[in-house]
Scaffold this motif. Structure first.
Motif, PDB file in Angstrom:
ATOM      1  N   LEU A 205       9.690   2.360   0.944  1.00 12.08           N
ATOM      2  CA  LEU A 205       8.675   2.596  -0.085  1.00 12.08           C
ATOM      3  C   LEU A 205       8.049   3.968   0.127  1.00 12.08           C
ATOM      4  O   LEU A 205       7.581   4.293   1.221  1.00 12.08           O
ATOM      5  CB  LEU A 205       7.608   1.508  -0.021  1.00 12.08           C
ATOM      6  N   THR A 206       8.059   4.788  -0.933  1.00 15.43           N
ATOM      7  CA  THR A 206       7.564   6.165  -0.838  1.00 15.43           C
ATOM      8  C   THR A 206       6.383   6.377  -1.785  1.00 15.43           C
ATOM      9  O   THR A 206       6.148   5.595  -2.702  1.00 15.43           O
ATOM     10  CB  THR A 206       8.672   7.171  -1.192  1.00 15.43           C
ATOM     11  N   MET A 207       5.653   7.478  -1.541  1.00 11.11           N
ATOM     12  CA  MET A 207       4.529   7.888  -2.390  1.00 11.11           C
ATOM     13  C   MET A 207       3.507   6.760  -2.553  1.00 11.11           C
ATOM     14  O   MET A 207       2.953   6.551  -3.641  1.00 11.11           O
ATOM     15  CB  MET A 207       5.036   8.366  -3.758  1.00 11.11           C
ATOM     16  N   TYR A 208       3.279   6.062  -1.473  1.00 16.87           N
ATOM     17  CA  TYR A 208       2.327   4.946  -1.490  1.00 16.87           C
ATOM     18  C   TYR A 208       0.904   5.495  -1.454  1.00 16.87           C
ATOM     19  O   TYR A 208       0.548   6.287  -0.582  1.00 16.87           O
ATOM     20  CB  TYR A 208       2.575   4.039  -0.283  1.00 16.87           C
ATOM     21  N   ASP A 209       0.101   5.071  -2.415  1.00 19.68           N
ATOM     22  CA  ASP A 209      -1.294   5.509  -2.496  1.00 19.68           C
ATOM     23  C   ASP A 209      -2.185   4.289  -2.262  1.00 19.68           C
ATOM     24  O   ASP A 209      -2.309   3.421  -3.122  1.00 19.68           O
ATOM     25  CB  ASP A 209      -1.573   6.115  -3.879  1.00 19.68           C
ATOM     26  N   ARG A 210      -2.797   4.221  -1.103  1.00 16.02           N
ATOM     27  CA  ARG A 210      -3.591   3.044  -0.743  1.00 16.02           C
ATOM     28  C   ARG A 210      -4.848   2.912  -1.601  1.00 16.02           C
ATOM     29  O   ARG A 210      -5.473   1.847  -1.625  1.00 16.02           O
ATOM     30  CB  ARG A 210      -3.960   3.085   0.736  1.00 16.02           C
ATOM     31  N   ARG A 211      -5.209   3.983  -2.322  1.00 16.61           N
ATOM     32  CA  ARG A 211      -6.364   3.909  -3.215  1.00 16.61           C
ATOM     33  C   ARG A 211      -6.000   3.297  -4.565  1.00 16.61           C
ATOM     34  O   ARG A 211      -6.874   2.994  -5.366  1.00 16.61           O
ATOM     35  CB  ARG A 211      -6.938   5.312  -3.437  1.00 16.61           C
ATOM     36  N   ASN A 212      -4.711   3.142  -4.789  1.00 15.50           N
ATOM     37  CA  ASN A 212      -4.214   2.667  -6.073  1.00 15.50           C
ATOM     38  C   ASN A 212      -3.722   1.229  -5.937  1.00 15.50           C
ATOM     39  O   ASN A 212      -2.785   0.956  -5.184  1.00 15.50           O
ATOM     40  CB  ASN A 212      -3.075   3.588  -6.536  1.00 15.50           C
TER      41      ASN A 212
END
Length: 282
Positions: free
Chosen positions: A203-210
């Motif tokens: 899993l790439t480009m994971y944004d924990r704020r999203n």
């Protein structure tokens, strides 16, 4: 050159004794971090003691540029190899990363499909070129960076590979793209390479704020289970900046979250490979 502390000591002698593992890094969807993963996973594997050859099989040549190999340094490219004019070994360029070599690409590669035409074994040109590399035992991993499409270059890569590593962006249409890729893998497995397998999904480009990133991660893990790596590559500005300097992010900023994630992924890849060999030997 890599920052101090990047390269692991030891491990190279042990690595040289192991059988080569060829991984194609593929996703038919663009913008998922495929080339970024190829560059930085290759660098991270080299950092933990592996000997890695990265094959740039995308006519855009982004993996070559991202490793600081400009056009002037690409004397022999993958195009020359696939056209039978040079061996794969003759195309290899040393990168600034100890333990990481590159077979570069250039725009001529975009014409391969037409030029090979009806030539015999046109889907096996890369597999044939890799035979001498497998025999040499110079590397423990070959990573093949593919274009974001299903064409003869991608087919050649999958026909030559032991397994597919799939970068998957944490976005709404992620599963749809992954399902398409799985169908492609099954087609290649059925007609060209029965041994082809899925090495794993990262899993790439994971944004924990999203919250969408978390939802996609849950859905993908629920659907594909242990095939999905535990390591998640975060969306990180340093990862995005590094290619413009011709450097992997591990060299550009070793301490950033993106670099640490790719080091963690490399260790997970090595452990998964060790477990796979142990099961085969049992």
């Amino acid at each position: 050159m890599p920052e101090a502390g990047l390269c692991a000591s030891g491990g190279s002698a042990v690595a040289a004794e192991r059988k080569l593992r060829v991984l194609v890094i593929a996703n038919q969807k663009g913008g998922v971090g495929k080339t970024t993963t190829a560059i930085n996973l290759g660098t991270a594997l080299a950092a933990v003691g592996e000997r890695v050859l990265l094959i740039d099989s995308d006519p855009q040549g982004n993996a070559s540029t991202g490793l600081g190999i400009g056009r002037a340094l690409r004397k022999v490219t993958l195009y020359d190899v696939l056209m039978g004019e040079h061996s794969l070994e003759e195309s290899v360029v040393k990168t600034a990363i100890p333990g990481l070599d590159l077979s570069p690409s250039d725009p001529d590669l975009s014409g391969v499909e037409l030029e090979l035409g009806q030539m015999p074994r046109r889907s096996f040109k890369l597999r044939d070129a890799l035979e001498s590399v497998r025999a040499s035992k110079a590397y423990t991993y070959v990573l093949i960076d593919c274009p974001p499409s299903l064409n003869l270059l991608t087919v050649n890569a999958m026909a030559a590979a032991d397994a597919v590593l799939v970068p998957l962006q944490c976005e709404f249409f992620a599963l749809e793209g992954l399902t398409q890729l799985m169908r492609t893998v099954e087609l290649v497995k059925g007609s060209l390479n029965p041994a082809l397998d899925i090495q794993g999904v990262v899993l790439t480009m994971y944004d924990r704020r999203n919250s969408l990133s978390e939802q996609v991660a849950r859905d993908v893990r629920g659907h594909f289970g242990d095939t999905v790596y535990q390591t998640v590559i975060p969306r990180n500005v340093r990862v995005s900046e590094a290619p413009s300097f011709g450097k992997p992010v591990l060299v550009y900023d070793l301490k950033c979250r993106g670099s640490q994630a790719y080091l963690k992924l490399a260790r997970e890849v090595v452990v998964r490979e060790r477990d796979r060999r142990a099961k085969e030997a049992a």
